[in-house]
Each structure stands twice: as C-alpha cells, then as structure tokens.
Design a protein around this motif. Sequence first.
Motif, PDB file in Angstrom:
ATOM      1  N   LEU A 222       1.035  -1.497  -0.161  1.00  0.00           N
ATOM      2  CA  LEU A 222      -0.040   0.072  -0.111  1.00  0.00           C
ATOM      3  C   LEU A 222       0.940   1.323  -0.023  1.00  0.00           C
ATOM      4  O   LEU A 222       1.751   1.378   0.581  1.00  0.00           O
ATOM      5  CB  LEU A 222      -0.910  -0.098   1.268  1.00  0.00           C
ATOM      6  N   ASP A 223       0.419   2.350  -0.709  1.00  0.00           N
ATOM      7  CA  ASP A 223       1.122   3.679  -0.416  1.00  0.00           C
ATOM      8  C   ASP A 223       0.533   4.440   0.461  1.00  0.00           C
ATOM      9  O   ASP A 223       0.296   5.497   0.431  1.00  0.00           O
ATOM     10  CB  ASP A 223       0.714   4.152  -1.885  1.00  0.00           C
ATOM     11  N   ASP A 224       1.009   3.885   1.743  1.00  0.00           N
ATOM     12  CA  ASP A 224       0.615   4.493   3.050  1.00  0.00           C
ATOM     13  C   ASP A 224       1.819   4.488   4.098  1.00  0.00           C
ATOM     14  O   ASP A 224       1.932   3.528   4.665  1.00  0.00           O
ATOM     15  CB  ASP A 224      -0.560   3.649   3.469  1.00  0.00           C
ATOM     16  N   PRO A 225       2.567   5.354   4.110  1.00  0.00           N
ATOM     17  CA  PRO A 225       3.682   5.463   4.867  1.00  0.00           C
ATOM     18  C   PRO A 225       3.534   5.537   6.222  1.00  0.00           C
ATOM     19  O   PRO A 225       4.305   5.019   6.957  1.00  0.00           O
ATOM     20  CB  PRO A 225       4.537   6.872   4.347  1.00  0.00           C
ATOM     21  N   VAL A 226       2.546   6.004   6.761  1.00  0.00           N
ATOM     22  CA  VAL A 226       1.940   5.977   8.165  1.00  0.00           C
ATOM     23  C   VAL A 226       1.670   4.618   8.571  1.00  0.00           C
ATOM     24  O   VAL A 226       2.235   4.106   9.569  1.00  0.00           O
ATOM     25  CB  VAL A 226       1.103   6.999   8.432  1.00  0.00           C
ATOM     26  N   PHE A 227       1.086   3.923   7.873  1.00  0.00           N
ATOM     27  CA  PHE A 227       0.747   2.456   8.342  1.00  0.00           C
ATOM     28  C   PHE A 227       1.999   1.504   8.099  1.00  0.00           C
ATOM     29  O   PHE A 227       2.308   0.677   8.635  1.00  0.00           O
ATOM     30  CB  PHE A 227      -0.501   1.902   7.478  1.00  0.00           C
ATOM     31  N   LEU A 228       2.834   1.889   7.160  1.00  0.00           N
ATOM     32  CA  LEU A 228       3.996   0.880   7.035  1.00  0.00           C
ATOM     33  C   LEU A 228       5.065   1.028   8.245  1.00  0.00           C
ATOM     34  O   LEU A 228       5.500   0.186   8.604  1.00  0.00           O
ATOM     35  CB  LEU A 228       4.693   1.560   5.615  1.00  0.00           C
ATOM     36  N   ALA A 229       4.884   2.325   8.708  1.00  0.00           N
ATOM     37  CA  ALA A 229       5.716   2.766   9.990  1.00  0.00           C
ATOM     38  C   ALA A 229       5.115   2.056  11.147  1.00  0.00           C
ATOM     39  O   ALA A 229       6.045   1.440  11.738  1.00  0.00           O
ATOM     40  CB  ALA A 229       6.022   4.177  10.110  1.00  0.00           C
ATOM     41  N   HIS A 230       3.828   2.077  11.213  1.00  0.00           N
ATOM     42  CA  HIS A 230       3.033   1.381  12.221  1.00  0.00           C
ATOM     43  C   HIS A 230       3.093  -0.230  12.147  1.00  0.00           C
ATOM     44  O   HIS A 230       3.805  -0.648  13.130  1.00  0.00           O
ATOM     45  CB  HIS A 230       1.590   1.811  12.156  1.00  0.00           C
ATOM     46  N   ALA A 231       3.173  -0.835  10.944  1.00  0.00           N
ATOM     47  CA  ALA A 231       3.316  -2.084  10.845  1.00  0.00           C
ATOM     48  C   ALA A 231       4.868  -2.689  11.261  1.00  0.00           C
ATOM     49  O   ALA A 231       4.984  -3.739  11.750  1.00  0.00           O
ATOM     50  CB  ALA A 231       2.981  -2.611   9.366  1.00  0.00           C
ATOM     51  N   LEU A 232       5.820  -1.700  10.862  1.00  0.00           N
ATOM     52  CA  LEU A 232       7.100  -2.007  11.136  1.00  0.00           C
ATOM     53  C   LEU A 232       7.497  -1.980  12.479  1.00  0.00           C
ATOM     54  O   LEU A 232       8.025  -2.799  13.317  1.00  0.00           O
ATOM     55  CB  LEU A 232       8.139  -1.066  10.483  1.00  0.00           C
ATOM     56  N   ARG A 233       6.907  -1.022  13.421  1.00  0.00           N
ATOM     57  CA  ARG A 233       6.886  -1.028  14.806  1.00  0.00           C
ATOM     58  C   ARG A 233       6.166  -1.948  15.415  1.00  0.00           C
ATOM     59  O   ARG A 233       7.044  -2.687  16.408  1.00  0.00           O
ATOM     60  CB  ARG A 233       6.449   0.199  15.222  1.00  0.00           C
ATOM     61  N   MET A 234       5.057  -2.529  15.040  1.00  0.00           N
ATOM     62  CA  MET A 234       4.392  -3.678  15.802  1.00  0.00           C
ATOM     63  C   MET A 234       5.125  -4.994  15.509  1.00  0.00           C
ATOM     64  O   MET A 234       5.326  -5.760  16.367  1.00  0.00           O
ATOM     65  CB  MET A 234       2.878  -3.730  15.131  1.00  0.00           C
ATOM     66  N   HIS A 235       5.410  -5.250  14.144  1.00  0.00           N
ATOM     67  CA  HIS A 235       5.998  -6.344  13.792  1.00  0.00           C
ATOM     68  C   HIS A 235       7.520  -6.545  14.664  1.00  0.00           C
ATOM     69  O   HIS A 235       7.890  -7.528  15.134  1.00  0.00           O
ATOM     70  CB  HIS A 235       6.232  -6.441  12.334  1.00  0.00           C
ATOM     71  N   GLY A 236       8.264  -5.413  14.464  1.00  0.00           N
ATOM     72  CA  GLY A 236       9.491  -5.397  15.119  1.00  0.00           C
ATOM     73  C   GLY A 236       9.490  -5.790  16.622  1.00  0.00           C
ATOM     74  O   GLY A 236       9.968  -6.421  17.291  1.00  0.00           O
ATOM     75  N   ASN A 237       8.273  -5.145  17.381  1.00  0.00           N
ATOM     76  CA  ASN A 237       8.294  -5.449  18.704  1.00  0.00           C
ATOM     77  C   ASN A 237       7.600  -6.787  18.879  1.00  0.00           C
ATOM     78  O   ASN A 237       8.362  -7.198  20.043  1.00  0.00           O
ATOM     79  CB  ASN A 237       7.283  -4.399  19.270  1.00  0.00           C
ATOM     80  N   GLU A 238       6.796  -7.310  18.289  1.00  0.00           N
ATOM     81  CA  GLU A 238       6.665  -8.720  18.497  1.00  0.00           C
ATOM     82  C   GLU A 238       7.854  -9.635  18.033  1.00  0.00           C
ATOM     83  O   GLU A 238       7.748 -10.843  18.872  1.00  0.00           O
ATOM     84  CB  GLU A 238       5.218  -9.120  17.956  1.00  0.00           C
ATOM     85  N   LEU A 239       8.399  -9.213  17.229  1.00  0.00           N
ATOM     86  CA  LEU A 239       9.747 -10.143  17.241  1.00  0.00           C
ATOM     87  C   LEU A 239      10.859 -10.239  18.195  1.00  0.00           C
ATOM     88  O   LEU A 239      11.329 -11.092  18.459  1.00  0.00           O
ATOM     89  CB  LEU A 239      10.434  -9.665  15.867  1.00  0.00           C
ATOM     90  N   ARG A 240      10.822  -9.046  18.976  1.00  0.00           N
ATOM     91  CA  ARG A 240      11.634  -8.830  19.995  1.00  0.00           C
ATOM     92  C   ARG A 240      11.233  -9.691  21.345  1.00  0.00           C
ATOM     93  O   ARG A 240      11.881 -10.343  21.817  1.00  0.00           O
ATOM     94  CB  ARG A 240      11.326  -7.186  20.511  1.00  0.00           C
ATOM     95  N   LYS A 241       9.769  -9.499  21.042  1.00  0.00           N
ATOM     96  CA  LYS A 241       9.288 -10.231  22.695  1.00  0.00           C
ATOM     97  C   LYS A 241       9.391 -11.761  22.319  1.00  0.00           C
ATOM     98  O   LYS A 241       9.381 -12.472  23.210  1.00  0.00           O
ATOM     99  CB  LYS A 241       7.663 -10.074  22.557  1.00  0.00           C
ATOM    100  N   ALA A 242       9.355 -12.251  20.865  1.00  0.00           N
ATOM    101  CA  ALA A 242       9.641 -13.614  20.546  1.00  0.00           C
ATOM    102  C   ALA A 242      11.115 -14.182  20.560  1.00  0.00           C
ATOM    103  O   ALA A 242      11.225 -15.177  20.077  1.00  0.00           O
ATOM    104  CB  ALA A 242       8.786 -14.020  19.353  1.00  0.00           C
ATOM    105  N   ASP A 243      11.872 -13.131  21.063  1.00  0.00           N
ATOM    106  CA  ASP A 243      13.459 -13.237  21.025  1.00  0.00           C
ATOM    107  C   ASP A 243      14.097 -13.572  19.589  1.00  0.00           C
ATOM    108  O   ASP A 243      14.995 -14.084  19.573  1.00  0.00           O
ATOM    109  CB  ASP A 243      13.579 -14.727  21.873  1.00  0.00           C
ATOM    110  N   HIS A 244      13.663 -12.849  18.673  1.00  0.00           N
ATOM    111  CA  HIS A 244      14.231 -12.739  17.308  1.00  0.00           C
ATOM    112  C   HIS A 244      14.798 -11.329  17.495  1.00  0.00           C
ATOM    113  O   HIS A 244      14.386 -10.260  16.654  1.00  0.00           O
ATOM    114  CB  HIS A 244      13.270 -12.942  16.333  1.00  0.00           C
ATOM    115  N   LEU A 245      15.641 -11.315  18.127  1.00  0.00           N
ATOM    116  CA  LEU A 245      16.344  -9.966  18.194  1.00  0.00           C
ATOM    117  C   LEU A 245      16.795  -9.210  16.942  1.00  0.00           C
ATOM    118  O   LEU A 245      16.705  -7.851  16.738  1.00  0.00           O
ATOM    119  CB  LEU A 245      17.322  -9.596  19.530  1.00  0.00           C
ATOM    120  N   ALA A 246      17.763  -9.855  16.579  1.00  0.00           N
ATOM    121  CA  ALA A 246      18.300  -9.304  15.014  1.00  0.00           C
ATOM    122  C   ALA A 246      17.200  -8.810  14.174  1.00  0.00           C
ATOM    123  O   ALA A 246      17.482  -7.631  13.528  1.00  0.00           O
ATOM    124  CB  ALA A 246      19.244 -10.299  14.256  1.00  0.00           C
ATOM    125  N   ALA A 247      16.114  -9.801  13.729  1.00  0.00           N
ATOM    126  CA  ALA A 247      15.036  -9.160  12.994  1.00  0.00           C
ATOM    127  C   ALA A 247      14.329  -8.032  13.611  1.00  0.00           C
ATOM    128  O   ALA A 247      14.070  -7.165  12.889  1.00  0.00           O
ATOM    129  CB  ALA A 247      14.184 -10.356  12.814  1.00  0.00           C
TER     130      ALA A 247
END
Length: 423
Positions: A222-247
């Motif tokens: 999608l051409d929606d930079p606000v949602f892209l940033a939001h999705a990156l934050r949410m996915h990155g944080n859930e990866l952190r919680k699941a102990d996938h720290l590099a990703a």
Amino acid sequence: MTGGRCDACGAELSRFATEPVCPTCRASAKHEPPSIPTPRLAPAVWMWSAPEASIALRSRDLATILRIYRRLNRISQERLAALLGYDKTYVSMIETRRRIISDVSTRRHIARTLGLPTHVLGVTDTNDADFAAMLQFGDSTIRLAEIARQSGRAVDAVNELWPLVARLEARAAEGHAERDTLILLGHGRAALGVSLGTVLPEERLTAAARWTGKALQVAERLDDPVFLAHALRMHGNELRKADHLAAAVARLGRAVDVSTDREGQGAAYALLARAAGERGDPDLFDYAISGYQDLLDNGTARGMLFNPFTFHEIQLRGLISTGRPNIAARIMETAQSDALPAAPQWHIIERVTAGQVLLAAGKRDAAEDALLTALASAEAHRLPHQIQRTIRAANEGGLTDISDAGNAALGRLNDLLRPASSG
C-alpha cells in the motif's frame, strides 16, 4: 464495538455476535456463570495462536476442524457431542467422514455453538450484506479493540477482532483484493497480533509475530507510509518479545527511518532502544534512547510509547541490560517524575524493572515490594509473560518466595487459558 452483554457471565459481546452468550459460555453447554470470579479466556485466543488451527480453518473441512478443535480445547468426543446436542457416535462419524453434513442449518449450528467463523463451514456468502456491514464498521471495531487492549482488556480485544479478521482473510484467500479490504485486513492483522502478544505466554509469542508479519506484508503493498511505519513498529516489537532480536532491530531501525510524524518516530526509537538493550548493544541503545529523549524534549509527548513514564522505564531497563546497573540505580534515586503510565500493563513493566534496579543497588526489601506488586497486577490483568519476567527477576535476585508465588500464579493463568474443560 459491542452487541450487548452475555446472558450467562455478563461479558461484552461483539457487534457481530449471533448468540446471546459469549463463546466461552456457549461452549460450556449449561450456560452457567463461571465458578471462579476471573472470567476464562475465550476460545478465540487459542484459535488464532495455534498454527494447526489456522490450517484447519483454511481447509474448510468439517472433520478436520472438529478434530483440531477438540485437541486444542482438550475435550473428548463425548464432551463435544454434549456441546452440540448430538450422540457421540454421530460426532465420530463426522470426524471419520462416514457422515457428510451438507445441511446449511446444521453447519451453522455447529459453527455458532463452537464459536467458529461460520464462513469456514460454507454457510456465509462473502458478498452478502453482512460482509458489507462488517466492512463499514470494521475500522471502528479495530480502533475500539485497540482502546480495550490499551486499557488492560486485551482478551476482549482478541474476541472483537477475530470475527472481522476471519472474514477478511477468507475474502483475500478467494482472490478479492480491493484496496479498502486490504487496508482493513492489514490493520486487523496488526491489531490481532499485538493483542495476542499481550495475552499469550512467552513460549507462544511467535504466533503474535506471525500476525504482525502478515500485516507488514499488506503494508508493503500500500502507498501509505504511516501504516507502513506502524506495521514495522508492531512487527519489530513482537519479534523482540519472541526473542528474534536481530530481525526486531532491523524492522525497528527501518521504522525510525520511514516514520513521517514525531509521535511515530518517537515510538520507533522507544522500541528500538528496548530491542537494543535486550540484545546487549550499548551503542545502539544509546543512539536510540538519545533520539527518543531529543523528541521528548522538543515538544509535547503523547501516546502509549511516546511519554516520559515509558522513557524512564525503557532507559532503566536498557542500562541494566547493557551492564550499567549503577547508572540505572543512580537515575532511579534522583529522577523526579510524576508521569503516569499510559496503560495498566506499563505499570507492571515498570515495577519489574524497578525491582531489577533495586536488586542491583542491594535494596532487597524494596525490590521484593516492587516485584510482588508486579506479580499481583500481572495476574489480575492476565498477562502471563509479565509473570514470567517477574519470575526471572526474582530468580536472578535469589528471591525464591516470589519465584514460587510467580509459578503458582502462572499455573492459575494457564488454567484460564484453557477455553474448555474435559467432560
């Protein structure tokens, strides 16, 4: 957001609910209020956190769905038959495909009784008026579910989100990729993933990361930079919680770069600082926490992640994780902040961090008080991974009584995570 309250236990019902009772009470057969004061988690949590459940639902095969449903919910054929009002032999015949159910009303009865998405049993047309109404109110459903999660009711958020996400997933699987549907699907996936990440224990957090990852897949299209940033934050944080720290660091670093608003960038810095601390990277932590502080110092702060209370907690935890406990203890002693947490779970997170800092400073009694407060609140809000974090902090400090209390609380929550008991 709601369609009233459950006749049995009083829990809020989804606006799309077709029964006067919630999925948990509907699955209890007798429709009686739970015997314990804390309500049980609804089946939706397990349905969306178990990969085999998703595979079964996508198959749309009634025999497979019933077998997986029984296994995940730990119920016998006798219990399932009682729930459905059938004989055990009839259920056995369905599961072994000796009896094929083609009657629409029977399939609808099975779906509604077990709290399953009706479309997976072939009794809902995705082009009907019901789907149009769901699209119309979908954005409000997601926003209100997010409010529920942030106010400490993440289980309610999951129960609101799953019917919407289920219908949108089905439509996408059938080749319908209208832009409005994709936007709603992306936001729904992200919200469901974050809500699951709040209520699941640590060993199941990968399921939450899968859903936020699926949200990112939509955001990339999608051409929606606000949602892209939001999705990156949410996915990155859930990866952190699941102990996938590099990703996690990779996603969150990109979120900092693509964020177009101050609050979004501040939230990205906050999560990047947390991931860097857990990774034990002092240089990256210092970079992220400095960017976070600069944004806080140069304007009004608002948001669940972008506020002085959260900054203070992330700073203390990061200093502990990067081997600087003395600095953390000094900051904790001298900092004067009357800021309040943006959500109940942040008070728990802060109390665990405070306990770790106090242990590092040799103040065991104060540390015990902080960890006990965290433990009680984590159980009350049904947050198993915060209990697990409290147990680790207690173990590291040699506080065996608190560790034992934490394990007992975790056992009680694990019981609540079972949406149906064996009959």
